[in-house]
Design a protein around this motif. Structure first.
Motif, PDB file in Angstrom:
ATOM      1  N   UNK A 288       0.835  -1.209   0.000  1.00 54.73           N
ATOM      2  CA  UNK A 288       0.000   0.000   0.000  1.00 54.73           C
ATOM      3  C   UNK A 288       0.869   1.257   0.000  1.00 54.73           C
ATOM      4  N   UNK A 289       1.928   1.231   0.792  1.00 54.60           N
ATOM      5  CA  UNK A 289       2.834   2.378   0.811  1.00 54.60           C
ATOM      6  C   UNK A 289       3.473   2.575  -0.554  1.00 54.60           C
ATOM      7  N   UNK A 290       3.859   1.471  -1.207  1.00 51.58           N
ATOM      8  CA  UNK A 290       4.491   1.562  -2.517  1.00 51.58           C
ATOM      9  C   UNK A 290       3.560   2.109  -3.576  1.00 51.58           C
ATOM     10  N   UNK A 291       2.312   1.635  -3.596  1.00 51.72           N
ATOM     11  CA  UNK A 291       1.353   2.102  -4.606  1.00 51.72           C
ATOM     12  C   UNK A 291       0.987   3.562  -4.348  1.00 51.72           C
ATOM     13  N   UNK A 292       0.866   3.936  -3.074  1.00 49.51           N
ATOM     14  CA  UNK A 292       0.564   5.327  -2.740  1.00 49.51           C
ATOM     15  C   UNK A 292       1.648   6.252  -3.287  1.00 49.51           C
ATOM     16  N   UNK A 293       2.895   5.821  -3.203  1.00 49.74           N
ATOM     17  CA  UNK A 293       3.993   6.618  -3.771  1.00 49.74           C
ATOM     18  C   UNK A 293       3.951   6.596  -5.295  1.00 49.74           C
ATOM     19  N   UNK A 294       3.580   5.452  -5.885  1.00 48.38           N
ATOM     20  CA  UNK A 294       3.549   5.312  -7.343  1.00 48.38           C
ATOM     21  C   UNK A 294       2.545   6.261  -7.987  1.00 48.38           C
ATOM     22  N   UNK A 295       1.371   6.432  -7.391  1.00 49.55           N
ATOM     23  CA  UNK A 295       0.332   7.253  -8.032  1.00 49.55           C
ATOM     24  C   UNK A 295       0.750   8.714  -8.150  1.00 49.55           C
ATOM     25  N   UNK A 296       1.792   9.117  -7.421  1.00 47.56           N
ATOM     26  CA  UNK A 296       2.272  10.490  -7.521  1.00 47.56           C
ATOM     27  C   UNK A 296       3.247  10.672  -8.684  1.00 47.56           C
TER      28      UNK A 296
END
Length: 698
Positions: A571-579
Motif C-alpha cells: 500500500x505504501x508503494x502504490x501510494x507513492x507510485x500514483x504520484x
C-alpha cells in the motif's frame, strides 16, 4: 437549509419519559435530532440552528427560526404535443383544454417547449405550502419511529410503543402549543424538573429559554455536553482535594452523564486493606459495577478514595457519601473472598474443568477450543521463531481462570486474573504475561499484545473463532455480529500490520479450518472467504482510519498478498507510485492489457518466442521487460515496493510505443499468441506488487 420565509419562530419538542437506558442515551439524542432535521428538510420547512438535549428523563430538540409555513413547490408539467393540442384552424382541442385545467390557467397562458423531437405545451403546477404546525406532529412521530431502539415496550392500556413509558409531551412553535398527540400523550407547554429537587410542572414560554428555565426552576442541566463538562470538572476537582487524579474514560463519563440531571461529585472512601487486591479488580468494582471514578496518586498508585457523582444536591451530603461507601464495601469484600478461595487451587489443576463447559454448539467444549488454539499457537510460534514451550503452556492455561469465582463475578477480568493466578502458581513470567495478552486487543483502539507469545496466542484465538463460526455458517449479517467476529478480524489486522508480524494468513486460516470439528464441503473456498473477510476489515481500517485511497487498497487486494504486513508495505508503494508522472499512462495501459488478455479467449499465454519478435517497438518492449525483471528482483526480495514501481514506471515509453506501432491481435496465430504472451508477462510483472489496472488517475 436556507431560510425561504422571513416569518419564522423557534420550535421545541420534548419527550418526557421514565429513566432512559444510560448507555444508549447519547445515541438516542443524536438520532432524534437527525430525524427531526431530515423531516424538516423533507417537508420544505426552512430553519436555523438545531440543538439536541437529553437527560435520563427526556429527549428534546430545539429548532431556531423555523418557518411558519412550508415553502411553495412549483412543478413544471409537460402537456400534449402542439400538433395534438390545436386543430388545423389553430383552435384548442380537448387535450389542450384538459391540460390547461390541470394547470389552473387558461390555454393562452400555457408555455411551449421545442426540441428536435417536436414542440409541446408546458405548464406549471404550484403546491401551496401548509402551515408548519400541521406537519410537525408527523415529523416528530417519524423521527421517534426511526430511533435505534432494538426492543420497544408498551405501558398501561396504551398501544403506544417506546423504549420507556412516556409521561409528558411538550411541543411549542413560538409561544403556541402545537396541537398533537404523540406516543399517547397530548402536547402541552409544560415540562418537569428534577424528580426530587423540583415540584410540579414548569411552563415554558419561549422555546429558546428552555434550557435556562429548566436549570433555574427545575434543577436539570438539559444540555448533555454541558452536563458532561460539569461532571468532568467536578470529578477532577474532587480528586484533587485528596491529592489525586481520577481514572475514567469517555465511555464512563458519558454513562454517568446519562444517569444524572443535576450532577454533584463527592469523595468516597473504602478500607485501605482492600488495596492489596489486584488493581484491575478494584477499578472494575468501582467503574463497571458502581460507575465511580477511582483515584490515583502522583506515582499512579490507587488511593483508598473514589469520586461518586450524586444526582442531587443533598442537605445531608454525609448520608449520601455513606450510602455510596456502604455499597462498595461488600463488593470489595466479595472480591477479596473470591481471590483467596481461587488461590487455593493451582491454575493448571483447573484445566479438566473446561471439559464440562460448552464453548459453542457444534464446536465442542472449552477444553476442545483450548486444544485447537494451543496447536495453532505453536504453529505460529514455530514460524516466528518463538519459544514453543512457553506459547503452548500459556495456551493451555489461558482459559482456566474462567472456572474461578473472581472471573465469574467479573467476566471482564478474564485473562487478567489468569495472569495473576498463573504467577501465584509458580508459572514463568512469560507464561503469565501471555495469558493476560490473549484477549488483546479487546476493542478498537485497545493496546496490542506486547510479547511474542502473547501475539501468537491472540492470533490463534481469533483465527480459531473465525474458522469455527464460519464453518458452522454463523457469519455476521448486516448490523448483527453476536460472536464479535468483525472485532476478532480487526484484532488480527492490527497485530499483523501494526506490529509487522509477517505470517502467511491463508495458510493459518486453512490449518484452522482443517482443525475444526465440523465437516466442511469446500475447505479451500471457506479459507478464501475467511481471507476476504479479514481483508475487508483491513480495508475499512485503512480507508476510514488512515485515509488510504479505496482504489489504492483495491489495487493491492488484486495481488492477494498472503501476509498482511506485506500488504501494508505494498500500500505504501502504490501510494507513492500514483504520484509519479508515468502512473496515469501505465494504469491505463494495464487496464487495456487486462481487457485484451481477457477477451483473447486464450486459457494460457506461455512464454515469448524471441524469434517471432519484430524489430522496433515489439522487440524494444521485450528487451525493456527483460531488463526490468532483472532490476526489480532484488527490490522485491527487499520488499521495497516503492522502488519496484518506480523502476517499472520507466516502462511507460516502450509500452506506449508498442501500442502505437504493433497490432496485438495479428492474423497470424503464432504471432498473435506471442504478442499476448509478451503482454501477459508485462502484466504479471506489475501484479507481483499490485493490480494497477484498478487505479483511476488523472
Amino acid at each position: 437549509m436556507a431560510r425561504a420565509n422571513a416569518k419564522a419562530a423557534d420550535f421545541l419538542v420534548e419527550i418526557g419519559t421514565e429513566e432512559l437506558p444510560p448507555k444508549a442515551l447519547r445515541r438516542l439524542m443524536q438520532a432524534f435530532a437527525e430525524g427531526i432535521a431530515a423531516g424538516l428538510e423533507r417537508e420544505r420547512l426552512a430553519h436555523g440552528e438545531l440543538q439536541a438535549f437529553a437527560t435520563p428523563r427526556r429527549l428534546a430538540v430545539l429548532v431556531q427560526d423555523l418557518a411558519v409555513r412550508q415553502a411553495d413547490r412549483a412543478t413544471e408539467l409537460k402537456g400534449p404535443p402542439v400538433s395534438v393540442a390545436f386543430d388545423a384552424e389553430g383552435r384548442p382541442t380537448a387535450a389542450a383544454r384538459a391540460f390547461a385545467e390541470k394547470c389552473g390557467v387558461a390555454v393562452e397562458a400555457l408555455g411551449r417547449t421545442a426540441s428536435a423531437k417536436g414542440e409541446w405545451l408546458t405548464g406549471r403546477s404550484v403546491d401551496a405550502g401548509r402551515a408548519a404546525d400541521a406537519v410537525l406532529p408527523a415529523i416528530v412521530q417519524d423521527a421517534l419511529d426511526k430511533l435505534p431502539i432494538p426492543r420497544r415496550m408498551r405501558w398501561g392500556d396504551s398501544d403506544a410503543e417506546f423504549v420507556r413509558p412516556v409521561r409528558w409531551l411538550l411541543m411549542l412553535h413560538g409561544g403556541t402549543t402545537v396541537a398533537a398527540t404523540v406516543l399517547g400523550q397530548a402536547a402541552g407547554n409544560v415540562t418537569r424538573g428534577h424528580r426530587f429537587l423540583a415540584e410540579g410542572e414548569i411552563a415554558i414560554g419561549a422555546p429558546r429559554k428552555y434550557a435556562q428555565v429548566l436549570e433555574q426552576k427545575g434543577r436539570v442541566v438539559a444540555d448533555f455536553a454541558a452536563r458532561c463538562r460539569r461532571i468532568v470538572d467536578g470529578v477532577k476537582e474532587a480528586a484533587a482535594s485528596v491529592g489525586g487524579t481520577p481514572l475514567g474514560d469517555d465511555e464512563l463519563y458519558d454513562e454517568v452523564t446519562a444517569l444524572t440531571e443535576w450532577p454533584v461529585p463527592m469523595i468516597g472512601r473504602f478500607d485501605e486493606s482492600f488495596l492489596d487486591l489486584p488493581r484491575e479488580v478494584i477499578v472494575a468494582t468501582l467503574t463497571h459495577h458502581q460507575r465511580y471514578f477511582p483515584i490515583v496518586d502522583a506515582a499512579g498508585n490507587l488511593q483508598a478514595e473514589f469520586v461518586t457523582v450524586a444526582n442531587l444536591e443533598s442537605a445531608e451530603p454525609e448520608r449520601v457519601r455513606e450510602g455510596n461507601q456502604r455499597v462498595i464495601r461488600p463488593r470489595l469484600a466479595d472480591a477479596a473472598f473470591f481471590r483467596d478461595q481461587d488461590l487455593e487451587t493451582r491454575l493448571a489443576d483447573r484445566l479438566p474443568q473446561l471439559e464440562r463447559v460448552v464453548y459453542s454448539e457444534g464446536l465442542g467444549s472449552l477444553h476442545d477450543k483450548t486444544a485447537r488454539v494451543a496447536r495453532l499457537a505453536v504453529e505460529i510460534a514455530s514460524k516466528l521463531g518463538l519459544d514453543a514451550t512457553t506459547v503452548e503452556r500459556a495456551a493451555w492455561l489461558s482459559r482456566c481462570d474462567l472456572t474461578t469465582g473472581m472471573v465469574g463475578e467479573f467476566p471482564e477480568l478474564q485473562g487478567v486474573m489468569g495472569s495473576y493466578y498463573a504467577a501465584a502458581s509458580g508459572e514463568p513470567e512469560a507464561v503469565a504475561r501471555a495469558i493476560r495478552e490473549i484477549y488483546l486487543p479487546r476493542h478498537a483502539g485497545d493496546a496490542l499484545p506486547a510479547t511474542g507469545a502473547g501475539r501468537a496466542l491472540s492470533l490463534a484465538e481469533r483465527i480459531d473463532s473465525l474458522a469455527g463460526q464460519f464453518a458452522l455458517g454463523r457469519k455476521p449479517t448486516g448490523n448483527r455480529d453476536p460472536q464479535g467476529l468483525r472485532r476478532a478480524a480487526l484484532g488480527i489486522v492490527r497485530i499483523l500490520v501494526e506490529q509487522a508480524v509477517d505470517l502467511d494468513l491463508p495458510a493459518l486460516l486453512a490449518a484452522s479450518v482443517a482443525d475444526q470439528p465440523v465437516s466442511v464441503a469446500d475447505a479451500a473456498a471457506l479459507t478464501d472467504e475467511l481471507y476476504e473477510f479479514v481483508v475487508e476489515r483491513m480495508r475499512a481500517w485503512h480507508v476510514e482510519g488512515r485515509g488510504t485511497a479505496v482504489e489504492v487498497f483495491e489495487s493491492v487486494r488484486g495481488a492477494r498478498p498472503a501476509s498482511l504486513h506485506d500488504f501494508g508495505l505494498r500500500l505504501e508503494g502504490v501510494t507513492a507510485f500514483v504520484e509519479l508522472p508515468q502512473a496515469e499512462s501505465l494504469a491505463a495501459a494495464n487496464k487495456r492489457i487486462a481487457n485484451i488478455l481477457r477477451q483473447s479467449g486464450e486459457a494460457a499465454f506461455g512464454t515469448v518466442a524471441a524469434a517471432l519478435l519484430e524489430d522496433g517497438a515489439e522487440r524494444e518492449l521485450h528487451d525493456a521487460l527483460k531488463q526490468a525483471r532483472s532490476d526489480v528482483q532484488p527490490l522485491m526480495q527487499q520488499r521495497d515496493y516503492a522502488a519496484v514501481l518506480a523502476r517499472l514506471a520507466a516502462l511507460r515509453d516502450p509500452v506506449d510505443r508498442f501500442f502505437d506501432d504493433v497490432m496485438v491481435m495479428a492474423k497470424d496465430d503464432a504471432q498473435r499468441r506471442n504478442r499476448l504472451a509478451l503482454l501477459a508477462g508485462l502484466r504479471e510483472l506489475f501484479l507481483r506488487t499490485a493490480d494497477i489496472s484498478r487505479l483511476s488517475i488523472g
